[in-house]
Every structure is written in C-alpha cells, then in structure tokens.
Motif scaffolding. Sequence first.
Motif, PDB file in Angstrom:
ATOM      1  N   TRP A  91       0.618  -1.189  -0.053  1.00  0.00           N
ATOM      2  CA  TRP A  91       0.018  -0.022  -0.072  1.00  0.00           C
ATOM      3  C   TRP A  91       0.831   1.202  -0.059  1.00  0.00           C
ATOM      4  O   TRP A  91       0.597   2.221  -0.740  1.00  0.00           O
ATOM      5  CB  TRP A  91      -0.746   0.108   1.288  1.00  0.00           C
ATOM      6  CG  TRP A  91      -1.593   1.290   1.332  1.00  0.00           C
ATOM      7  CD1 TRP A  91      -1.514   2.267   2.305  1.00  0.00           C
ATOM      8  CD2 TRP A  91      -2.742   1.692   0.512  1.00  0.00           C
ATOM      9  NE1 TRP A  91      -2.173   3.017   1.977  1.00  0.00           N
ATOM     10  CE2 TRP A  91      -3.265   3.083   1.109  1.00  0.00           C
ATOM     11  CE3 TRP A  91      -3.428   1.306  -0.702  1.00  0.00           C
ATOM     12  CZ2 TRP A  91      -4.069   3.693   0.507  1.00  0.00           C
ATOM     13  CZ3 TRP A  91      -4.438   2.121  -1.066  1.00  0.00           C
ATOM     14  CH2 TRP A  91      -4.958   3.480  -0.522  1.00  0.00           C
ATOM     15  N   VAL A  99       0.741   4.025  -2.925  1.00  0.00           N
ATOM     16  CA  VAL A  99       0.440   5.421  -2.715  1.00  0.00           C
ATOM     17  C   VAL A  99       1.591   6.554  -2.831  1.00  0.00           C
ATOM     18  O   VAL A  99       1.394   7.394  -3.594  1.00  0.00           O
ATOM     19  CB  VAL A  99       0.021   5.745  -1.138  1.00  0.00           C
ATOM     20  CG1 VAL A  99      -0.083   7.329  -0.782  1.00  0.00           C
ATOM     21  CG2 VAL A  99      -1.236   5.002  -0.785  1.00  0.00           C
ATOM     22  N   CYS A 149      -2.739   4.625   7.262  1.00  0.00           N
ATOM     23  CA  CYS A 149      -3.419   3.503   6.678  1.00  0.00           C
ATOM     24  C   CYS A 149      -3.063   2.284   7.479  1.00  0.00           C
ATOM     25  O   CYS A 149      -2.132   1.996   7.773  1.00  0.00           O
ATOM     26  CB  CYS A 149      -2.769   3.452   5.265  1.00  0.00           C
ATOM     27  SG  CYS A 149      -3.294   4.774   4.227  1.00  0.00           S
ATOM     28  N   SER A 173      -7.919  -1.242  -1.719  1.00  0.00           N
ATOM     29  CA  SER A 173      -8.866  -1.158  -0.831  1.00  0.00           C
ATOM     30  C   SER A 173      -8.590  -1.526   0.480  1.00  0.00           C
ATOM     31  O   SER A 173      -8.106  -2.787   0.707  1.00  0.00           O
ATOM     32  CB  SER A 173     -10.057  -2.047  -1.260  1.00  0.00           C
ATOM     33  OG  SER A 173     -11.521  -1.273  -0.480  1.00  0.00           O
ATOM     34  N   VAL A 225     -11.337   2.803   2.878  1.00  0.00           N
ATOM     35  CA  VAL A 225     -10.421   3.430   1.954  1.00  0.00           C
ATOM     36  C   VAL A 225     -10.195   2.780   0.632  1.00  0.00           C
ATOM     37  O   VAL A 225      -9.946   1.554   0.636  1.00  0.00           O
ATOM     38  CB  VAL A 225      -9.096   3.759   2.780  1.00  0.00           C
ATOM     39  CG1 VAL A 225      -8.151   4.531   1.703  1.00  0.00           C
ATOM     40  CG2 VAL A 225      -9.185   4.587   3.861  1.00  0.00           C
ATOM     41  N   THR A 226     -10.453   3.222  -0.432  1.00  0.00           N
ATOM     42  CA  THR A 226     -10.195   2.765  -1.945  1.00  0.00           C
ATOM     43  C   THR A 226      -9.367   3.488  -2.520  1.00  0.00           C
ATOM     44  O   THR A 226      -9.678   4.562  -2.678  1.00  0.00           O
ATOM     45  CB  THR A 226     -11.635   2.397  -2.508  1.00  0.00           C
ATOM     46  OG1 THR A 226     -12.592   1.580  -1.683  1.00  0.00           O
ATOM     47  CG2 THR A 226     -11.630   1.830  -3.796  1.00  0.00           C
ATOM     48  N   PHE A 227      -8.497   2.849  -3.383  1.00  0.00           N
ATOM     49  CA  PHE A 227      -7.435   3.682  -4.361  1.00  0.00           C
ATOM     50  C   PHE A 227      -7.744   3.092  -5.648  1.00  0.00           C
ATOM     51  O   PHE A 227      -7.812   1.927  -5.847  1.00  0.00           O
ATOM     52  CB  PHE A 227      -5.960   3.481  -4.028  1.00  0.00           C
ATOM     53  CG  PHE A 227      -5.054   4.211  -4.775  1.00  0.00           C
ATOM     54  CD1 PHE A 227      -4.775   5.342  -4.691  1.00  0.00           C
ATOM     55  CD2 PHE A 227      -4.267   3.537  -5.461  1.00  0.00           C
ATOM     56  CE1 PHE A 227      -3.806   6.080  -5.558  1.00  0.00           C
ATOM     57  CE2 PHE A 227      -3.265   3.952  -6.332  1.00  0.00           C
ATOM     58  CZ  PHE A 227      -3.097   5.634  -6.124  1.00  0.00           C
ATOM     59  N   THR A 229      -8.025   8.444  -4.395  1.00  0.00           N
ATOM     60  CA  THR A 229      -8.086   7.569  -3.082  1.00  0.00           C
ATOM     61  C   THR A 229      -9.578   8.111  -2.619  1.00  0.00           C
ATOM     62  O   THR A 229      -9.639   9.254  -2.420  1.00  0.00           O
ATOM     63  CB  THR A 229      -7.040   8.029  -2.163  1.00  0.00           C
ATOM     64  OG1 THR A 229      -5.905   7.502  -2.813  1.00  0.00           O
ATOM     65  CG2 THR A 229      -7.370   7.513  -0.906  1.00  0.00           C
TER      66      THR A 229
END
Length: 165
Positions: free
Chosen positions: A12, A16, A26, A52, A72-74, A146
């Motif tokens: 993650w 990011v 996160c 996610s 939280v979803t990217f 995001t």
Amino acid sequence: MRANARGRRLRWTALVLSGGMLLAGCGAVTTAGSTPTPAASEAPVRAVDLASGEQAEPVEVAVDGGADGVDVTFREITIEPGAGTGEHCHYGQLIAVVQEGELTHYAETHPGGVRVYSAGESIIEGAGYPHEGRNEGESDVVLWVTYVTPEGKPLAETDLSHCHE
C-alpha cells in the motif's frame, strides 16, 4: 505484526507513494482486482480498483456518517474523449491526481461553475455536493483517486436527492 499484514502495508505504501499521494495512518490493505462494469474494453469510462482497505482509527478528512468506520479505496479511472462521469456526489471525501490528459470539472464550488485540471494537478472533492468530470479533450484522462467513505457506502451516489449542498 504478522508478515502477511506487514507485506500488505508495504505494498500500500509503495502504491500511494508512486501515485504522488500520501494518506497517513493507513491500516492493512488488501489488493483488489479489476471491477469493470460494463466490460472495460467496451466502456468509455473504466475504473479499476487498485487497492482497498479498512481504517480502524480516525482519519482527518470530512466523512459524512463515518462514525462506524471508514473504507479507503485507491482507484485508477480512465475517461475516454467525449465521455464523463455523470453528475454525482460522494458520502465521504476523495483525493485525486490527474495522471494524463485534462479533466473538465463541473461544480458550483468553482468560480463560474467549471475548472480544468491538467496532468500533475490534484483534486479534492468533499461530501455532498453534485459535480461531474468530463473529458473534453482528444486523449484519455487518467485519474488516480483515493476515496475515504463511510463504511458500506458507495464510492459515488448518482441519486442526486441524496446529495446536500
């Protein structure tokens, strides 16, 4: 910390940072596959969930109704020339970076109701207000987004009666 959870957290962080965004705090993240609807090869707007995760601790962004936790979803979103997101709102907040192209963003929050975002610019959308993103150019617009939303709520709401200004 278990090795599997640590590995997910490191993936993650790398994801990011490679997108030029940093979201502090996160939690463990699981990767998600492509979720195109309809088939990505036929749709003028494609969305791929890249990651996610769930956040057990508070996040310092405005999230309407997030008392039970947040998701939280990217996501990478591609909008083909002439296509748009349709008018919608969000229950939480999103932070996006335009990776390619130019996004024309229609919202009453902009002076004159419109703003154009170019590659390398970021977008922050808050909860509750109707808006639409359109690709009025000749090449794809690619966004890395995001989303921080109340647990169980959709990433976008198209029933504008649920939006508040």
